[in-house]
Design a protein around this motif. Structure first.
Motif, PDB file in Angstrom:
ATOM      1  N   GLU B  64       0.817  -1.217   0.000  1.00 14.02           N
ATOM      2  CA  GLU B  64       0.000   0.000   0.000  1.00 14.02           C
ATOM      3  C   GLU B  64       0.856   1.275   0.000  1.00 14.02           C
ATOM      4  O   GLU B  64       0.383   2.356  -0.310  1.00 14.02           O
ATOM      5  CB  GLU B  64      -0.975   0.009   1.185  1.00 14.02           C
ATOM      6  N   ASP B  65       2.129   1.083   0.352  1.00 12.75           N
ATOM      7  CA  ASP B  65       3.002   2.253   0.339  1.00 12.75           C
ATOM      8  C   ASP B  65       3.570   2.546  -1.038  1.00 12.75           C
ATOM      9  O   ASP B  65       4.201   3.573  -1.247  1.00 12.75           O
ATOM     10  CB  ASP B  65       4.173   2.046   1.306  1.00 12.75           C
ATOM     11  N   LEU B  66       3.390   1.610  -1.956  1.00  9.64           N
ATOM     12  CA  LEU B  66       3.967   1.803  -3.283  1.00  9.64           C
ATOM     13  C   LEU B  66       3.173   2.871  -4.040  1.00  9.64           C
ATOM     14  O   LEU B  66       1.965   2.997  -3.867  1.00  9.64           O
ATOM     15  CB  LEU B  66       3.942   0.488  -4.063  1.00  9.64           C
ATOM     16  N   PRO B  67       3.865   3.636  -4.871  1.00 12.52           N
ATOM     17  CA  PRO B  67       3.160   4.699  -5.615  1.00 12.52           C
ATOM     18  C   PRO B  67       2.200   4.115  -6.641  1.00 12.52           C
ATOM     19  O   PRO B  67       2.371   2.986  -7.097  1.00 12.52           O
ATOM     20  CB  PRO B  67       4.303   5.445  -6.300  1.00 12.52           C
ATOM     21  N   ALA B  68       1.199   4.896  -6.988  1.00  9.91           N
ATOM     22  CA  ALA B  68       0.258   4.482  -8.040  1.00  9.91           C
ATOM     23  C   ALA B  68       1.005   4.415  -9.368  1.00  9.91           C
ATOM     24  O   ALA B  68       2.004   5.116  -9.574  1.00  9.91           O
ATOM     25  CB  ALA B  68      -0.881   5.477  -8.126  1.00  9.91           C
ATOM     26  N   LYS B  69       0.513   3.563 -10.257  1.00  9.23           N
ATOM     27  CA  LYS B  69       1.182   3.393 -11.551  1.00  9.23           C
ATOM     28  C   LYS B  69       0.849   4.570 -12.468  1.00  9.23           C
ATOM     29  O   LYS B  69      -0.288   4.699 -12.933  1.00  9.23           O
ATOM     30  CB  LYS B  69       0.753   2.067 -12.182  1.00  9.23           C
ATOM     31  N   LYS B  70       1.848   5.415 -12.678  1.00 14.36           N
ATOM     32  CA  LYS B  70       1.618   6.586 -13.536  1.00 14.36           C
ATOM     33  C   LYS B  70       2.088   6.360 -14.967  1.00 14.36           C
ATOM     34  O   LYS B  70       1.659   7.025 -15.879  1.00 14.36           O
ATOM     35  CB  LYS B  70       2.375   7.792 -12.958  1.00 14.36           C
ATOM     36  N   PHE B  71       3.023   5.440 -15.112  1.00 13.47           N
ATOM     37  CA  PHE B  71       3.611   5.220 -16.438  1.00 13.47           C
ATOM     38  C   PHE B  71       3.472   3.756 -16.842  1.00 13.47           C
ATOM     39  O   PHE B  71       3.364   2.866 -15.984  1.00 13.47           O
ATOM     40  CB  PHE B  71       5.100   5.602 -16.425  1.00 13.47           C
ATOM     41  N   ARG B  72       3.516   3.539 -18.160  1.00 20.34           N
ATOM     42  CA  ARG B  72       3.464   2.171 -18.689  1.00 20.34           C
ATOM     43  C   ARG B  72       4.726   1.912 -19.513  1.00 20.34           C
ATOM     44  O   ARG B  72       5.085   2.722 -20.374  1.00 20.34           O
ATOM     45  CB  ARG B  72       2.242   1.980 -19.596  1.00 20.34           C
ATOM     46  N   ALA B  73       5.371   0.776 -19.230  1.00 20.18           N
ATOM     47  CA  ALA B  73       6.598   0.445 -19.975  1.00 20.18           C
ATOM     48  C   ALA B  73       6.532  -0.986 -20.474  1.00 20.18           C
ATOM     49  O   ALA B  73       5.989  -1.867 -19.798  1.00 20.18           O
ATOM     50  CB  ALA B  73       7.821   0.624 -19.072  1.00 20.18           C
ATOM     51  N   ALA B  74       7.088  -1.202 -21.662  1.00 21.92           N
ATOM     52  CA  ALA B  74       7.203  -2.561 -22.204  1.00 21.92           C
ATOM     53  C   ALA B  74       8.665  -2.979 -22.168  1.00 21.92           C
ATOM     54  O   ALA B  74       9.545  -2.198 -22.532  1.00 21.92           O
ATOM     55  CB  ALA B  74       6.678  -2.604 -23.626  1.00 21.92           C
ATOM     56  N   PHE B  75       8.907  -4.207 -21.699  1.00 20.79           N
ATOM     57  CA  PHE B  75      10.250  -4.774 -21.721  1.00 20.79           C
ATOM     58  C   PHE B  75      10.228  -6.007 -22.622  1.00 20.79           C
ATOM     59  O   PHE B  75       9.478  -6.952 -22.359  1.00 20.79           O
ATOM     60  CB  PHE B  75      10.709  -5.164 -20.304  1.00 20.79           C
ATOM     61  N   SER B  76      11.042  -5.991 -23.661  1.00 23.24           N
ATOM     62  CA  SER B  76      11.129  -7.150 -24.550  1.00 23.24           C
ATOM     63  C   SER B  76      12.365  -7.959 -24.163  1.00 23.24           C
ATOM     64  O   SER B  76      13.498  -7.466 -24.274  1.00 23.24           O
ATOM     65  CB  SER B  76      11.224  -6.688 -26.006  1.00 23.24           C
ATOM     66  N   GLU B  77      12.124  -9.192 -23.712  1.00 25.85           N
ATOM     67  CA  GLU B  77      13.239 -10.049 -23.286  1.00 25.85           C
ATOM     68  C   GLU B  77      13.525 -11.126 -24.337  1.00 25.85           C
ATOM     69  O   GLU B  77      12.646 -11.520 -25.102  1.00 25.85           O
ATOM     70  CB  GLU B  77      12.916 -10.713 -21.950  1.00 25.85           C
ATOM     71  N   ILE B  78      14.749 -11.614 -24.325  1.00 25.09           N
ATOM     72  CA  ILE B  78      15.145 -12.666 -25.270  1.00 25.09           C
ATOM     73  C   ILE B  78      14.333 -13.936 -25.047  1.00 25.09           C
ATOM     74  O   ILE B  78      13.839 -14.544 -25.996  1.00 25.09           O
ATOM     75  CB  ILE B  78      16.655 -12.963 -25.109  1.00 25.09           C
ATOM     76  N   GLY B  79      14.202 -14.355 -23.792  1.00 30.66           N
ATOM     77  CA  GLY B  79      13.429 -15.575 -23.544  1.00 30.66           C
ATOM     78  C   GLY B  79      13.452 -15.949 -22.074  1.00 30.66           C
ATOM     79  O   GLY B  79      14.493 -15.852 -21.417  1.00 30.66           O
TER      80      GLY B  79
END
Lengths: 355, 365
Positions: B64-79
């Motif tokens: 509950e102490d974590l900030p609200a999600k303001k941004f969206r990010a995509a991470f593309s991993e090899i596998g």
């Protein structure tokens, strides 16, 4: 019938041939060998490889290398190949061997280290793994035989499912604690006298498979289904059940191979590798079992695994092969071995027709 | 498979109907129940505590102490079948939780084609920033350019997206020093065996730039150790089964080998199992690279001589920070984010292993 089938169909033709003048000793030996070309040709290839690598290297024909470098190392392939032989004999294929092997290896280690639903399964996880392997194999068989999804596609799809489950179960992380039982059965340092335990396990699996194929009604049905499915059905053989059970056996042996591998590596890593699939199918075919069903057997598979093992191990003993060309050299040797098989079988066919 | 079964008569509609009814009664239900049970049995054990959550808990940060999600990010991993990549994804999510960034990770399944599809999918959506760990160089340029032209910051992690990164217009490229890692572990190995004897160099994929750097590092140090004889350098392609196979063969050919140098920890640990099985754990010293937790523990326990950190905390965590600072415009550095960031990581020894294990458990390195 089944006992004769692995040696090829020439036997029957020879038995009804008209009486001829008595042949010389050599001619009779050649005639005997010709009738068994499917077994003799790969055997000659194997002996050729052993002689070649023994003469060209100092380290190939040594006790340590024969036990550990070849027999122990390829025990995993031999176990998987025993089941694959059933599948190829009934003219199907199983492309899920490597992935099922991976999943079952991972599951057995997972159950060893992680209580599931509050239950600590411990070594019983090995049994659960075997049941899961048989279940997966039977699903392959059920969908291939009864729903008639081609086994090529069904097992390809199952391969994807099994790989995905392996990654999911482990969350992509290797497990470095494996059941003591698997360490004993698959570990390279595990021996009874001079004999590595994995070799004994593989020998038992191959022996059981050979007995089933050569001396049981089910074994005869496998050859009949692969040799001529329509004729087998008309003879009252439940060919669908035969196919389903063969794929189940293949799943089971793939699972056993996966467990041995986990014991060998002392860890279960959900890392995909198609080496086991390629090695296994290549070994069965190199041994002389037909991809089109009905011909071959466990004796062929044993020889095929040894050919493959000697080839790969032998090339690693030879000095002066560039690492950039080694893979191609291995491919050329494989083509040579296959050519020998094809030529021998063609000569056998010509001889049979002539008779 | 091609064979007599294919020559069967097709089922009549009545047969199909009967078959379907039979299947509905038992087959499908049984078949899928089996698979579902298998999946459920496996899933029951995954008790819903991801490493990022565990790490957050360890740091005393309550959800509950974590900030609200303001941004969206995509991470593309090899596998995700690569444990280092999974750790990277966990690290990105962990820092995302702390910074209020919702992270979506794409699994390239160790296939350049699949990763290309992933990146095209990513390019078709809206993101505040995107981070890519590319499997292949120059193969994803078009969708990356599409993202950049839409104003989405793109960050390159670990391996190069393209030969010419400057003209591609990425935010930054975070790269570990593979040559340094190779040099550090080669020196540790050569010193551990007294500077002389036979050594086997087991490589990753020959075409992989990371493997090439690690091989270069090995060769650089080798020049200073005339007593070391490298007896084999064949690649195991990062494959643990291939590694085990090669080592079983080579132990016959080189019974006096004293050292094994591996391009990653997974291969080092697989070979160690073979070496141990052959009763040569005392004779043969082994080093790995990447500094993964199991390897760090093996170093601590005296099984491996050493490993060197290839820091996901710096690479994936760094990518998260770079993306966050870029979109939140809170970067304290004048002149913006540098186009190239060398990520650091030190060697793991028996003495410092415990500290690295702690840092790794908490996704801090």
């Amino acid at each position: 019938m089944a006992k004769d089938m692995p040696q090829g169909v020439g036997t029957g033709a020879a038995s009804v041939a008209p009486a001829r003048p008595r042949a010389s000793g050599w001619a009779r030996i050649l005639g005997w060998a010709g009738q068994r070309a499917r077994l003799i040709a790969p055997l000659v290839t194997l002996l050729g490889l052993v002689v070649f690598f023994s003469l060209t290297t100092d380290s190939f024909f040594t006790t340590r290398n024969l036990w550990n470098g070849i027999l122990s190392q390829y025990a995993v392939v031999a176990v998987a190949a025993a089941g694959t032989t059933f599948v190829l004999l009934c003219a199907e294929i199983d492309l899920s061997i490597a992935a099922v092997s991976l999943l079952i290896g991972v599951l057995s280690a997972y159950f060893w280290v992680t209580p599931v639903a509050g239950i600590d399964f411990g070594t019983w996880g090995v049994l659960i793994g075997l049941i899961a392997a048989a279940l997966i194999g039977y699903m392959n068989g059920y969908f291939a035989a009864y729903i008639r999804i081609p086994s090529f596609m069904m097992t390809l799809a199952m391969s994807t499912i099994a790989l995905g489950l392996a990654v999911w179960v482990t969350q992509g992380k290797p497990i470095f604690k494996v059941p003591d039982l698997l360490r004993t059965l698959g570990g390279t340092g595990s021996k009874i006298g001079p004999v590595p335990v994995p070799v004994i396990v593989a020998a038992v699996v191959l022996l059981v498979a050979d007995i089933v194929l050569s001396y049981t009604k089910f074994g005869r049905y496998v050859y009949m289904t692969g040799g001529n499915c329509e004729a087998a059905e008309m003879s009252g053989v439940n060919t669908r059940q035969v196919v389903a059970l063969c794929l189940m056996i293949s799943g089971l042996t793939a699972g056993m191979a996966g467990m041995l591998n986990v014991g060998k590596l002392n860890g279960a890593n959900p890392q995909p590798s198609n080496e086991l699939l390629i090695f296994t199918i290549a070994s069965v075919v190199l041994g002389g079992t037909s991809l089109f069903g009905g011909e071959g057997g466990i004796k062929n598979t044993l020889i095929g695994v040894l050919i493959f093992g000697c080839l790969r191990n032998g090339l690693n003993q030879v000095e002066g092969i560039s690492i950039y060309i080694k893979q191609a050299v291995e491919g050329f040797f494989l083509v040579g071995a296959l050519l020998l098989n094809v030529v021998a079988l063609r000569l056998e066919r010509i001889r049979t027709q002539a008779e | 498979m091609i064979g007599p079964r294919d020559r069967r008569e097709p089922l009549t509609s009545k047969e199909v109907d009967v078959t379907v009814r039979k299947l509905t009664r038992r087959g499908f239900a049984g078949g899928f129940a089996g698979l579902t049970a298998l999946a459920a049995a496996a899933g029951l054990g995954l008790r819903g505590v991801s490493p990022s959550q565990a790490a957050a808990n360890a740091l005393g940060i309550l959800p509950e102490d974590l900030p609200a999600k303001k941004f969206r990010a995509a991470f593309s991993e090899i596998g995700f079948a690569c444990s280092w990549c999974v750790r990277g994804a966990d690290t990105a999510k962990f820092f995302g939780d702390l910074l209020g960034v919702e992270v979506t990770v794409y699994d390239g399944q160790l296939s350049a084609d699949k990763q290309r599809q992933d990146i095209e999918d990513i390019a078709g959506k809206e993101w505040d920033f995107v981070a890519i760990h590319p499997l292949a160089i120059n193969q994803y340029v078009d969708p990356v350019q599409e993202m950049i032209s839409k104003g989405i910051p793109v960050i390159d992690m670990d391996t190069k997206l393209a030969d010419d990164l400057d003209s591609l217009g990425i935010v930054t490229f975070l790269e570990p020093d593979n040559i340094y890692m190779g040099e550090t572990m080669a020196k540790a190995l050569f010193d551990a065996i007294g500077g002389e004897g036979e050594v086997i160099h087991t490589q990753g994929a020959l075409t992989h730039t990371g493997a090439q750097g690690r091989a270069q590092g090995f060769q650089n140090v080798l020049a200073s150790y005339p007593g070391i004889q490298v007896v084999d350098e064949q690649p195991a392609d990062w494959d643990i089964n291939k590694t085990a196979s090669i080592w079983q063969d080579l132990l016959s050919r080189f019974p006096n080998v004293k050292g094994g140098y591996f391009h990653n920890d997974d291969m080092a640990l697989a070979a160690y199992s073979i070496i141990e099985g052959a009763g040569k754990a005392e004779q043969i010293k082994v080093v790995g690279i990447d500094g993964m937790q199991p390897a760090a523990e093996a170093v601590r326990d005296g099984k491996l001589v050493g490993s060197v950190i290839n820091p996901t905390g710096r690479i994936h965590g760094g990518a998260m920070w770079a993306g966050y600072l870029s979109v939140s415009q809170s970067d304290k550095h004048q002149g913006g984010i540098p186009k190239f960031i060398r990520t650091d990581g030190g060697p793991i020894t028996k003495e410092n292993a415990e500290g690295f294990i702690w840092l790794g458990d908490n996704l801090l390195i």
